[in-house]
Design a protein around this motif. Structure first.
Motif, PDB file in Angstrom:
ATOM      1  N   ALA A 369       0.970  -0.981   0.067  1.00 16.32           N
ATOM      2  CA  ALA A 369       0.041  -0.311  -0.350  1.00 16.32           C
ATOM      3  C   ALA A 369       0.997   1.651   0.115  1.00 16.32           C
ATOM      4  N   LYS A 370       1.763   1.759   0.741  1.00 14.62           N
ATOM      5  CA  LYS A 370       2.838   2.539   0.792  1.00 14.62           C
ATOM      6  C   LYS A 370       3.384   2.730  -0.974  1.00 14.62           C
ATOM      7  N   ALA A 371       3.600   1.789  -1.494  1.00 12.81           N
ATOM      8  CA  ALA A 371       3.831   2.621  -3.278  1.00 12.81           C
ATOM      9  C   ALA A 371       2.389   2.926  -3.557  1.00 12.81           C
ATOM     10  N   THR A 376      -0.038   7.502  -5.386  1.00 13.71           N
ATOM     11  CA  THR A 376      -0.990   7.953  -6.272  1.00 13.71           C
ATOM     12  C   THR A 376      -0.399   9.876  -6.383  1.00 13.71           C
ATOM     13  N   LYS A 377       0.393  10.359  -5.084  1.00 15.80           N
ATOM     14  CA  LYS A 377       0.800  11.413  -4.833  1.00 15.80           C
ATOM     15  C   LYS A 377       1.528  11.885  -6.361  1.00 15.80           C
ATOM     16  N   PHE A 378       2.835  10.804  -5.964  1.00 19.33           N
ATOM     17  CA  PHE A 378       3.340  11.565  -7.559  1.00 19.33           C
ATOM     18  C   PHE A 378       2.848  12.199  -8.792  1.00 19.33           C
ATOM     19  N   ILE A 379       2.019  10.876  -8.871  1.00 14.02           N
ATOM     20  CA  ILE A 379       0.803  11.384  -9.952  1.00 14.02           C
ATOM     21  C   ILE A 379       0.388  11.937 -10.303  1.00 14.02           C
ATOM     22  N   LYS A 380      -0.577  12.211  -8.660  1.00 10.03           N
ATOM     23  CA  LYS A 380      -1.360  13.827  -9.145  1.00 10.03           C
ATOM     24  C   LYS A 380      -0.593  14.610  -8.989  1.00 10.03           C
ATOM     25  N   ASP A 381       0.582  15.086  -8.220  1.00 11.20           N
ATOM     26  CA  ASP A 381       1.356  16.111  -8.259  1.00 11.20           C
ATOM     27  C   ASP A 381       2.203  15.941  -9.363  1.00 11.20           C
ATOM     28  N   ARG A 382       2.201  15.208 -10.552  1.00 12.47           N
ATOM     29  CA  ARG A 382       3.552  15.128 -11.375  1.00 12.47           C
ATOM     30  C   ARG A 382       4.732  15.299 -10.527  1.00 12.47           C
ATOM     31  N   THR A 393      16.372  -1.173  -3.905  1.00 15.70           N
ATOM     32  CA  THR A 393      15.294  -1.548  -2.796  1.00 15.70           C
ATOM     33  C   THR A 393      16.291  -1.022  -1.653  1.00 15.70           C
ATOM     34  N   GLU A 394      17.260  -1.344  -1.708  1.00 16.00           N
ATOM     35  CA  GLU A 394      18.340  -0.627  -0.921  1.00 16.00           C
ATOM     36  C   GLU A 394      17.533   0.485   0.159  1.00 16.00           C
ATOM     37  N   LEU A 395      17.169   1.742  -0.986  1.00 14.94           N
ATOM     38  CA  LEU A 395      16.797   2.793   0.923  1.00 14.94           C
ATOM     39  C   LEU A 395      14.857   2.291   0.542  1.00 14.94           C
ATOM     40  N   PRO A 396      14.634   2.845   1.630  1.00 14.82           N
ATOM     41  CA  PRO A 396      12.955   1.919   1.330  1.00 14.82           C
ATOM     42  C   PRO A 396      12.272   2.989   1.055  1.00 14.82           C
ATOM     43  N   LEU A 397      10.866   2.724   0.575  1.00 17.86           N
ATOM     44  CA  LEU A 397      10.260   3.474   0.169  1.00 17.86           C
ATOM     45  C   LEU A 397       9.469   4.929   0.851  1.00 17.86           C
ATOM     46  N   LYS A 398      10.142   5.970   0.611  1.00 14.71           N
ATOM     47  CA  LYS A 398       9.778   7.300   0.992  1.00 14.71           C
ATOM     48  C   LYS A 398      10.202   8.100   0.625  1.00 14.71           C
ATOM     49  N   PRO A 399       8.790   8.840   0.675  1.00 13.34           N
ATOM     50  CA  PRO A 399       8.470  10.366  -0.385  1.00 13.34           C
ATOM     51  C   PRO A 399      10.101  10.519  -0.156  1.00 13.34           C
ATOM     52  N   GLY A 400      10.952  11.000   0.851  1.00 12.38           N
ATOM     53  CA  GLY A 400      12.795  12.021   0.887  1.00 12.38           C
ATOM     54  C   GLY A 400      13.250  10.619   0.027  1.00 12.38           C
ATOM     55  N   ASN A 401      13.130   9.730  -0.115  1.00  9.44           N
ATOM     56  CA  ASN A 401      14.131   8.931  -0.792  1.00  9.44           C
ATOM     57  C   ASN A 401      13.565   8.935  -2.338  1.00  9.44           C
TER      58      ASN A 401
ATOM     59  N   GLU B  72      -2.282   7.113   4.642  1.00  7.83           N
ATOM     60  CA  GLU B  72      -1.491   8.105   4.252  1.00  7.83           C
ATOM     61  C   GLU B  72      -2.273   9.422   3.341  1.00  7.83           C
ATOM     62  N   LEU B  73      -2.973   8.416   2.657  1.00 10.60           N
ATOM     63  CA  LEU B  73      -3.969   8.860   1.429  1.00 10.60           C
ATOM     64  C   LEU B  73      -4.992  10.508   1.843  1.00 10.60           C
ATOM     65  N   ASP B  74      -5.184  10.342   3.759  1.00 12.47           N
ATOM     66  CA  ASP B  74      -6.419  10.635   3.574  1.00 12.47           C
ATOM     67  C   ASP B  74      -5.669  11.799   4.612  1.00 12.47           C
ATOM     68  N   ASP B  75      -5.871  13.390   4.398  1.00 10.90           N
ATOM     69  CA  ASP B  75      -5.153  14.230   4.699  1.00 10.90           C
ATOM     70  C   ASP B  75      -5.890  15.246   6.442  1.00 10.90           C
ATOM     71  N   ASN B  76      -7.002  14.099   7.041  1.00  6.98           N
ATOM     72  CA  ASN B  76      -7.311  14.523   7.601  1.00  6.98           C
ATOM     73  C   ASN B  76      -6.997  13.024   8.776  1.00  6.98           C
TER      74      ASN B  76
END
Ligand SMILES: Cc1cc2nc3c(=O)[nH]c(=O)nc-3n(C[C@H](O)[C@H](O)[C@H](O)COP(=O)(O)OP(=O)(O)OC[C@H]3O[C@@H](n4cnc5c(N)ncnc54)[C@H](O)[C@@H]3O)c2cc1C
Ligand code: FES
Lengths: 403, 102
Positions: A369-371, A376-382, A393-401, B72-76
């Motif tokens: 679900a993390k991916a 979802t966020k990356f696509i939406k906001d381009r 894959t040694e770097l965990p899935l995190k926005p910062g990475n 995390e999909l929900d800002d709330n």
């Protein structure tokens, strides 16, 4: 003022309730040819097929909800014609109903290919409605041993997983060279083929079914598969006939604008039966998903109530097979590169990231679900993704990475 | 039987009872506004989001990993967030209060 909605499934039912939410004070009349209280369709090929549950367990809304919201539910009534000039619809039983606003949420029906012997065979089923599944569940009581599923799309694969769970021998016959040919990448097709094989399902691709006899399915290449239960899942046909006959614009779906309005300003359409222009991907698309039906229903209701609304959702979809929970976001069509990730040391947990140049188009996530959420966020906001980090894959899935 | 109270975004308070099923199903049966349950309860849509009253959070327990990710999909989302479809109803939940997140 009266709003008539044709089709009481994910799209039509949500539209009716959203109309009330948006302040529609007139009558709302919801028609469906299906006589069951409107239900969730996705469980049909999943938990509803393998259980003894009544379909009411999967109701979209409780029966009282319709009364409370003042929504008249006309179940078991098929709408036969629309007269746009007189602004009326007529049911198959001959009743005529005037409307001020009309919503078409007629969805789709299974496509049954013209295979020799198919129409005569007693053990062939299609799956789109509760009634259809109840028919299959009835057939299962006779303890069939060998099931053949014609069509390796999501629904066919979910049925395969469900029937395996019930202990049948299952074979999936796909006409193209790989599973899910139109909806996913070769990499994910391979993943699904391996998943099914590991669970004991036989997957046979490049199999063009040519004939069905009492106890077998025959392919054009001469191969034969014994079967005492056959399920056809080769895709759908959109229910556009009503719209076409009424002179509404249709091409592979009822054509709607960003407000889900057809070429008649008093007629709207939503869900599986529509073709819309995707703002994000800048091309016409027709989707078959709960997300699309539900989100378009919100836009339709707001538009009918005179509020400003525009359909601009990023498509998403899910599918559950065995222990694999697939979540997809975006549309991968036209991708030029795919980056695959298998999260280390966590069992089955993977994702496929589709790019066109630097643009992230879509993500397919399995038990991840993390991916799915990040995608979802990356696509939406381009947001542009650091592909090198993504592939590591040694770097965990995190926005910062990833940025 | 467990008595469960929902408070919607508009402040409506609805108390409902059940001994089985999940919180999303209970909310839908009782017309709780803001709980859509679009995916039918398979943790795929995040439209059944509730905030558990802090004093009841221990009874309900923490979200699973996939649920936490979906939230995390929900800002709330906050530390008391749960997806209703992932909370099974049992006697232990008697008396809890849930604030509908959307
Ligand atoms: C087995 C199965 C599994 C699925 N799994 C998933 C999944 O996991 N995830 C996902 O996102 N999507 C899934 N889908 C797709 C999803 O169910 C559809 O996208 C969704 O149901 C579309 O909703 P809709 O309201 O547009 O159309 P439909 O659900 O097709 O409903 C249309 C309704 O209109 C009625 N109707 C049509 N013509 C008339 C008429 N002339 N008069 C009266 N009534 C009429 C029909 O009886 C029907 O009830 C699945 C579909 C199936 C069949
Ligand atoms: S109902 Fe979809 S996540 Fe709970």
């Amino acid at each position: 003022m009266t709003c008539v909605i044709i089709g009481a499934s994910h799209g039509g039912v949500n539209c009716a309730f959203n109309l009330r939410k948006e302040g529609w004070e007139g009558a709302i009349i919801l028609y469906d040819a299906d006589s069951h209280l409107p239900y969730h369709r996705p469980p049909l090929s999943k938990t509803f097929l393998t259980s003894d549950d009544a379909i009411e367990k999967h109701s979209l809304k409780a029966a009282e909800s319709y009364d409370k919201a003042g929504i008249a539910l006309r179940l078991g009534e098929k709408v036969a014609t629309i007269d746009r000039e007189a602004k009326t619809i007529t049911t198959a039983s001959g009743t005529s109903q005037p409307y001020d606003k009309l919503v078409l949420a007629t969805g789709a029906r299974p496509f049954v290919p013209p295979i020799a012997g198919l129409a005569q065979a007693a053990n062939v089923h299609v799956l789109r409605t509760a009634e259809g599944v109840l028919g299959i569940r009835e057939a299962l009581k006779a303890k069939p041993r060998q099931a053949v599923i014609i069509g390796g799309g999501y629904i066919g694969l979910e049925i395969a997983a469900s029937l395996r769970k019930l202990g049948l021998d299952v074979t999936v016959l796909e006409r193209e060279a790989r599973l899910l040919p139109r909806v996913t990448s070769p990499e994910m097709s391979t993943f699904f083929a391996e998943l099914h094989a590991a669970n004991g399902t036989t997957i046979a691709c490049s199999k063009n079914v040519s004939k069905i006899t009492t106890d077998a399915v025959h392919c054009a290449d001469g191969s034969t598969y014994a079967a005492d239960l056959i399920i056809v899942g080769v895709g759908i046909r959109v229910n556009t006939e009503l719209a076409t006959a009424a002179g509404l614009k249709t091409t592979n779906g009822i054509v709607v604008n960003e407000q889900t309005q057809t070429n008649d300003p008093d007629v709207y359409a939503l869900g599986d039966c529509t073709l819309h222009h995707s703002k994000h991907y800048n091309r016409p698309v027709r989707l078959e998903s709960v997300q699309n039906a539900v989100d378009q229903a919100k836009v339709t209701a707001a538009s009918i109530c005179g509020k400003e609304a525009c359909y601009d959702s990023i498509p998403w979809f899910w599918s559950d097979q065995y222990d694999a929970k697939l979540q997809m976001v975006g549309l991968s069509e036209g991708y030029t590169q795919v980056i695959l990730r298998d999260e280390p040391g966590e069992g089955l947990k993977k994702s496929a990231w589709y790019f066109k140049g630097d643009e992230l188009l879509a993500v397919d996530a399995v038990n991840n679900a993390k991916a799915y959420v990040l995608g979802t966020k990356f696509i939406k906001d381009r947001i542009s993704v650091n592909k090198e980090n993504l592939a590591n894959t040694e770097l965990p899935l995190k926005p910062g990475n990833l940025v | 039987m467990a008595k469960i109270t929902f408070i919607t975004q508009t402040g409506t308070q609805i108390t409902a009872e059940a001994s089985s099923g999940n919180i999303m199903e209970l909310a839908k049966e009782n017309n709780v506004e803001g709980i859509d349950g679009d995916c039918g309860g398979v943790c795929s849509c995040a439209t059944c989001h509730v905030h558990v009253a802090p004093e009841h959070f221990d009874k309900v327990g923490k979200a699973s990993e996939i649920e936490e990710d979906m939230l995390e999909l929900d800002d709330n989302a906050n530390e008391y967030s749960r997806l209703g479809c992932q909370i099974e109803i049992s006697e232990d939940l008697n008396g809890i209060v849930l604030q509908v997140a959307n």
